[in-house]
Design a protein around this motif. Structure first.
Motif, short mmCIF file in Angstrom:
data_model
loop_
_atom_site.label_atom_id
_atom_site.label_comp_id
_atom_site.label_asym_id
_atom_site.label_seq_id
_atom_site.Cartn_x
_atom_site.Cartn_y
_atom_site.Cartn_z
N THR A 138 90.85 79.57 48.36
CA THR A 138 90.53 78.73 47.41
C THR A 138 89.80 77.20 47.96
O THR A 138 89.59 76.65 47.04
CB THR A 138 92.22 78.64 46.74
OG1 THR A 138 93.20 77.87 48.02
CG2 THR A 138 92.28 79.79 46.00
N TYR A 139 90.04 77.02 48.64
CA TYR A 139 89.86 76.11 49.71
C TYR A 139 87.67 75.98 49.74
O TYR A 139 87.10 75.21 49.42
CB TYR A 139 89.92 75.55 51.02
CG TYR A 139 89.23 76.39 52.36
CD1 TYR A 139 88.18 75.80 52.58
CD2 TYR A 139 90.29 77.34 52.44
CE1 TYR A 139 87.49 76.73 53.60
CE2 TYR A 139 89.54 78.67 53.67
CZ TYR A 139 88.45 77.75 54.15
OH TYR A 139 87.98 78.83 55.11
N GLN A 140 87.37 77.75 49.79
CA GLN A 140 85.92 77.62 50.05
C GLN A 140 85.25 77.78 48.64
O GLN A 140 84.02 76.75 48.44
CB GLN A 140 85.98 79.05 50.38
CG GLN A 140 86.20 78.99 51.79
CD GLN A 140 85.86 80.24 52.41
OE1 GLN A 140 86.68 81.34 52.14
NE2 GLN A 140 85.15 81.12 53.65
N ILE A 141 86.35 78.27 47.50
CA ILE A 141 85.74 77.79 46.05
C ILE A 141 85.80 76.15 45.75
O ILE A 141 84.63 75.93 44.75
CB ILE A 141 87.06 78.59 45.00
CG1 ILE A 141 86.82 80.14 45.27
CG2 ILE A 141 86.90 77.83 43.42
CD1 ILE A 141 87.84 80.87 44.92
N TYR A 145 82.01 74.47 44.49
CA TYR A 145 82.09 73.72 43.47
C TYR A 145 81.55 71.79 43.30
O TYR A 145 80.62 71.05 43.12
CB TYR A 145 83.59 73.92 42.65
CG TYR A 145 83.08 73.29 41.06
CD1 TYR A 145 82.76 73.65 40.12
CD2 TYR A 145 83.35 71.65 41.50
CE1 TYR A 145 83.05 73.12 39.22
CE2 TYR A 145 84.16 70.74 40.05
CZ TYR A 145 83.00 71.81 39.14
OH TYR A 145 82.88 70.76 37.78
N ASP A 146 82.37 71.94 44.55
CA ASP A 146 81.79 70.48 45.33
C ASP A 146 80.75 70.26 45.66
O ASP A 146 79.83 69.19 44.90
CB ASP A 146 82.94 69.63 46.10
CG ASP A 146 84.53 69.10 45.66
OD1 ASP A 146 84.18 69.25 44.32
OD2 ASP A 146 85.00 69.09 46.56
N ASP A 147 80.56 70.60 46.22
CA ASP A 147 79.13 70.78 47.36
C ASP A 147 77.71 71.47 46.36
O ASP A 147 76.36 70.94 46.66
CB ASP A 147 79.29 71.74 48.72
CG ASP A 147 79.64 70.70 49.86
OD1 ASP A 147 80.37 69.74 49.50
OD2 ASP A 147 80.33 71.54 50.32
N GLY A 148 77.78 71.90 45.23
CA GLY A 148 77.18 72.90 44.43
C GLY A 148 76.99 72.00 43.20
O GLY A 148 76.08 70.75 43.05
N ARG A 186 75.66 68.40 42.30
CA ARG A 186 73.98 67.75 41.80
C ARG A 186 74.67 67.34 40.42
O ARG A 186 73.02 66.91 40.03
CB ARG A 186 73.50 69.25 41.36
CG ARG A 186 72.46 69.73 40.78
CD ARG A 186 71.78 71.18 40.97
NE ARG A 186 72.86 71.93 40.14
CZ ARG A 186 73.33 72.76 40.88
NH1 ARG A 186 73.97 73.27 42.43
NH2 ARG A 186 74.32 73.88 40.09
N PHE A 187 75.39 67.65 39.59
CA PHE A 187 75.71 66.82 38.15
C PHE A 187 75.51 65.57 38.24
O PHE A 187 75.24 64.66 37.55
CB PHE A 187 76.82 67.45 37.61
CG PHE A 187 77.20 67.30 36.07
CD1 PHE A 187 76.40 65.99 36.00
CD2 PHE A 187 77.64 68.03 35.26
CE1 PHE A 187 76.37 66.03 34.11
CE2 PHE A 187 77.51 67.34 33.60
CZ PHE A 187 77.67 66.84 33.24
N THR A 188 76.59 64.97 39.24
CA THR A 188 76.78 63.86 40.01
C THR A 188 75.71 63.05 39.98
O THR A 188 75.03 61.56 39.49
CB THR A 188 77.43 63.42 41.15
OG1 THR A 188 79.11 64.07 40.58
CG2 THR A 188 77.97 62.38 41.06
N GLN A 189 74.25 63.67 40.88
CA GLN A 189 73.16 62.75 41.46
C GLN A 189 72.11 63.10 40.01
O GLN A 189 71.90 61.88 39.85
CB GLN A 189 72.58 63.76 42.46
CG GLN A 189 73.34 63.57 43.49
CD GLN A 189 73.13 64.68 44.70
OE1 GLN A 189 72.15 65.76 44.41
NE2 GLN A 189 73.24 64.23 46.14
N VAL A 190 72.42 63.51 39.26
CA VAL A 190 71.10 64.04 37.58
C VAL A 190 71.51 62.80 37.63
O VAL A 190 71.06 62.01 36.85
CB VAL A 190 71.46 65.42 37.45
CG1 VAL A 190 71.00 65.34 36.09
CG2 VAL A 190 70.06 65.95 38.15
N GLU A 191 72.97 62.73 36.47
CA GLU A 191 73.53 62.10 35.64
C GLU A 191 73.13 60.60 36.05
O GLU A 191 72.67 59.34 35.77
CB GLU A 191 74.88 62.44 35.68
CG GLU A 191 76.40 61.40 34.57
CD GLU A 191 75.58 59.95 34.79
OE1 GLU A 191 76.31 59.22 34.34
OE2 GLU A 191 76.44 59.82 36.04
#
Length: 140
Positions: A95-98, A102-105, A109-114
């Protein structure tokens, strides 16, 4: 230098004011983008819930394996230990890898684009639609 001034204004007392010339459609679009990002924050929290709940369940499975052995059910304990305890929840992933993926991908990406879109369209200001709604609904 201009970026620093822009960032300073975005954090200052005018943080939620509509920049001069910004139309309603842009305010609405940025509000929707912000709302979508907030939803991903909630989804991210659910992933952490998933991570912690699954980890807690795995710890309890370990206790169940121990108790099954104590009760003389070694074959069943072996089965649970082999097939469930400490195994991947998705192929090749705990689960930590999931959460990390999500965090790293997607989330990063969404946070940076927003942030880039806000910088380009509203001088980095956020929650303009909400601030305007507050003003419209404000009673004296």
């Amino acid at each position: 230098m201009a970026d620093n001034v822009q960032e300073e204004e975005a954090r200052g007392p005018r943080r939620h004011e509509r920049p001069p010339g910004m139309d309603d459609a842009t305010v609405e679009a940025l509000g929707l983008l912000s709302q979508a990002l907030e939803t991903t924050q909630r989804a991210r929290g659910r992933l952490y819930d998933f991570h912690q709940l699954t980890g807690g369940a795995d710890k309890t499975v370990g206790e169940a394996v121990h108790r099954l052995r104590e009760a003389g059910h070694g074959e069943q304990a072996d089965l649970v230990e082999r097939e469930v305890q400490g195994t991947d929840v998705l192929p090749g992933m705990w689960t930590y890898q999931i959460v990390e993926a999500y965090d790293d991908g997607y989330h990063r990406r969404f946070t940076q684009v927003e942030r880039q879109v806000r910088a380009a369209l509203s001088d980095g200001r956020d929650h303009i639609a909400e601030a305007e709604m507050k003003q419209r609904r404000k009673t004296t």
